[in-house]
Design an enzyme around this catalytic site. Structure first.
Site: not given
Length: 492
Positions: A91, A153, A177, A181, A231, A252, A286, A385
Site C-alpha cells: 500500500d 499516508w 478517515k 492513498l 500538511s 500534527e 514529518c 518541506e
C-alpha cells in the site's frame, strides 16, 4: 483485504456505490478497490459514534474493562504482524523491516493505552482543597465525546493507533478517515475491533477523499473533537472549520527539522544518524531532519563519507531482501519530490549525490537518496518541506550561528544535535524552538513520550499521557454541605 466502510459494527458499501483504486507505488498499478465514502456515509458514521457515546456502554465502562478490549486489539495485531506489514508495504511502498517495526509499534500503542485506561480509574477524580470548609470540590476527567480523526499516508496503521488507542482508552467514540492513498491497513482496524469485542459504533472507518469525506467530518456538528496529522494548508483549513463550532482540535503538521552536528562528533556516528534522519521511510516523515548544519572543521570529510554511504543504499521493492529505500507513496508524490530537486538546483543548490530516478526502476515511484549542498538560506528548498529522501546541508562556524540557523524556520516539529560535549548538547537542545529534540540521534520515537510541534508544526501533543489527555475533558464538581444558611438573599 477489506473494500467496504466499517460503520456501526457493520461492513457496508458507500451510499453512492462508488469505489476508487489503490495503487502499488512499486509499479504504479491499481491492485485493489475500496469504497468511496461521501457525506452521507460520514453522517451515518458520526450518528453511530454519537449514539454509541450518548447511550452505549463504552463511555460508562470502567478503565479496567476498556483496557481488556484494548489489550485484545493489541494482541490481535501482534498475531498478524507479518500479514499487516506486507499489506503496508504494498500500500505504502516502505521496506518490509520498517513496516514490521511500524506494526509492532502499533500493537505496543494499544497495550500502552490499555495500561493508562486502567490507571484512569484511580486518577479520573482529584480532590481540590478549598478555603471554605463548608464546600468540597473535585476535578473529574471525562471522555470528550465523538472524535473525528484524519490520518496521513506515511505511517498508515501506526498513525491510526496514535489516535484510536488513546481515544478508546479515554472512553470516546471515533470516526476514522484514512488517507485515500493508503487505506488498507486502517480498514483492518474494523476486523480487529470486531474480533476484540469492541461495541458497535465505537469505532467507525470511512475511506474516501478529502473534499468528499474529510471535509464533511470536520464540519459535522456532532463531532466534539478533531485530530489531524498532515500538511499545514489542510491543518489550517481544519482549524478554521473547527472554529465555527469551537471544536477541540489537535494538529500534527509539517516540519523542516534541523540537525546541528558539532566537530567533536565521530564522523561514522554522524553519517549513520544523518542518513537515518532523512532516508528512513523514504524521507516521508514529518519530523525528518532534512536541514543539516555541520561545523566547518568536519564539513568536507563528513560530506565525503555521506556521499559514499548514500550511494550504497539499496533501492527497490519493499519486499526485496536488503532494500533500505522503497518507492515514494504515489505518482503525484514522486513528481513533487523530483520537481523540488529541480527547483533546488535552479535556486543554486549543488547535487552532491542522487537527484533523479534510479536506473532500472523507472516503472515505479523511486527517487535516489539525494544530498543537496550550498542551498541559499532564502531558497525554497532550504525552507520548505519536501517529504522525500532529500537532505539539504550547509556548514556553520559557531554554536550561536548553528542555533540561529536551526531556529530560522516557520516549522518547529523536531530538531537534533550531535556532540560529545554533553553540556553543550543539552544547552543547544534547550535552545531549539521545537517540540521534539534528539541528542546524538534522530527520529527514534517512543509511545511513552510526548509528540508534537512548536510554531506552524501543530497544536497539542500526542503519545504518552498527553495523548490520553487529548480525549478528556475536565469538569469541576463543587458541593455545599448546608451546615449553615448561605444568607445572601434570605436573612434568617
Amino acid at each position: 483485504m477489506k473494500n467496504q466502510l466499517f460503520i456501526n459494527g457493520q461492513w457496508t458499501d458507500a451510499v453512492s456505490g462508488e469505489a476508487f483504486g489503490v495503487v502499488d507505488p512499486s509499479n504504479r498499478e491499481v491492485f485493489h478497490q475500496v469504497a468511496r465514502g461521501g457525506q452521507q456515509d460520514i453522517d451515518a458514521a458520526v450518528r453511530a459514534a454519537r449514539d454509541a457515546f450518548d447511550t452505549g456502554p463504552w463511555p460508562r465502562m470502567s478503565g479496567v474493562e476498556r483496557a481488556e478490549v484494548l489489550r485484545r486489539m493489541g494482541d490481535k495485531i501482534t498475531r498478524r504482524v507479518d500479514e499487516l506489514a506486507r499489506l503496508e508495504v504494498r500500500d505504502n511502498g516502505k521496506p518490509l523491516p520498517e513496516a514490521v517495526w511500524d506494526i509492532e509499534d502499533t500493537a505496543g500503542c494499544f497495550h500502552f493505552y490499555a495500561d493508562l485506561a486502567e490507571r484512569l480509574d484511580n486518577s479520573a477524580e482529584q480532590e481540590i482543597a478549598l478555603g471554605m470548609p463548608e464546600f468540597a470540590s473535585k476535578a473529574v476527567k471525562e471522555p470528550i465525546g465523538v472524535a473525528g480523526a484524519i490520518i496521513p499516508w506515511n505511517f498508515p496503521m501506526l498513525m491510526g493507533a496514535w489516535k484510536v488507542a488513546p481515544a478508546l482508552a479515554a472512553g470516546c467514540t471515533m470516526v476514522l478517515k484514512p488517507s485515500e492513498l493508503t487505506p488498507l491497513t486502517a480498514l483492518e482496524y474494523g476486523s480487529i475491533a470486531e474480533a476484540a469485542g469492541l461495541p458497535a459504533g465505537v469505532l467507525n472507518i470511512v475511506t474516501g477523499f478529502g473534499p468528499e469525506a474529510g471535509q464533511p467530518l470536520t464540519e459535522h456538528p456532532d463531532v466534539d473533537k478533531l485530530a489531524f496529522t498532515g500538511s499545514i494548508p489542510t491543518g489550517s483549513r481544519i482549524m478554521a472549520t473547527a472554529a465555527k463550532d469551537i471544536k477541540t482540535i489537535s494538529l500534527e503538521l509539517g516540519g523542516k527539522s534541523p540537525m546541528v552536528v558539532f566537530a567533536d562528533t565521530p564522523i561514522e556516528e554522524a553519517v549513520e544518524w544523518i542518513m537515518f534522519g532523512i532516508f528512513w521511510n523514504q524521507g516521508e516523515v514529518c519530523s525528518a531532519t532534512s536541514r543539516v548544519l555541520i561545523e566547518e572543521e568536519i564539513y568536507e570529510p563528513l560530506m565525503a563519507r555521506l556521499k559514499e554511504e548514500a550511494k550504497k543504499i539499496k533501492i527497490g521493492h519493499g519486499l526485496e531482501d536488503g532494500v533500505l529505500l522503497g518507492p515514494l507513496v504515489s505518482p503525484s508524490q514522486h513528481e513533487k519530490v523530483l520537481a523540488a530537486i529541480e527547483r533546488g538546483k535552479a535556486e543554486g543548490a549543488r547535487v552532491v549525490t542522487g537527484g533523479g530516478v534510479p536506473n532500472g526502476l523507472e516503472h515505479g515511484c523511486y527517487v535516489q537518496p539525494t544530498i543537496l549542498a550550498d542551498a541559499p538560506l532564502d531558497s525554497w528548498v532550504w525552507n520548505e518541506e519536501i517529504f522525500g529522501p532529500v537532505v539539504c546541508i550547509r556548514p556553520f562556524k559557531t554554536e550561536e550561528e548553528g542555533i540561529a540557523l536551526a531556529n530560522a524556520s516557520r516549522f518547529g516539529l523536531g530538531a537534533a544535535v550531535m556532540s560529545t560535549d554533553t553540556e553543550r548538547a543539552n544547552r543547544v537542545a534547550r535552545a531549539f524552538r521545537a517540540g521534539i529534540v534528539w541528542v546524538n540521534c534522530s527520529q527514534p520515537t517512543f509511545t511513552e513520550a510526548p509528540w508534537g510541534g512548536y510554531k506552524q508544526s501543530g497544536i497539542g501533543r500526542e503519545l504518552g499521557e498527553w495523548g490520553l489527555n487529548n480525549y478528556l475533558e475536565t469538569k469541576q464538581i463543587t458541593t455545599y454541605d448546608g451546615s449553615k444558611p448561605w444568607g445572601w438573599y434570605l436573612k434568617g
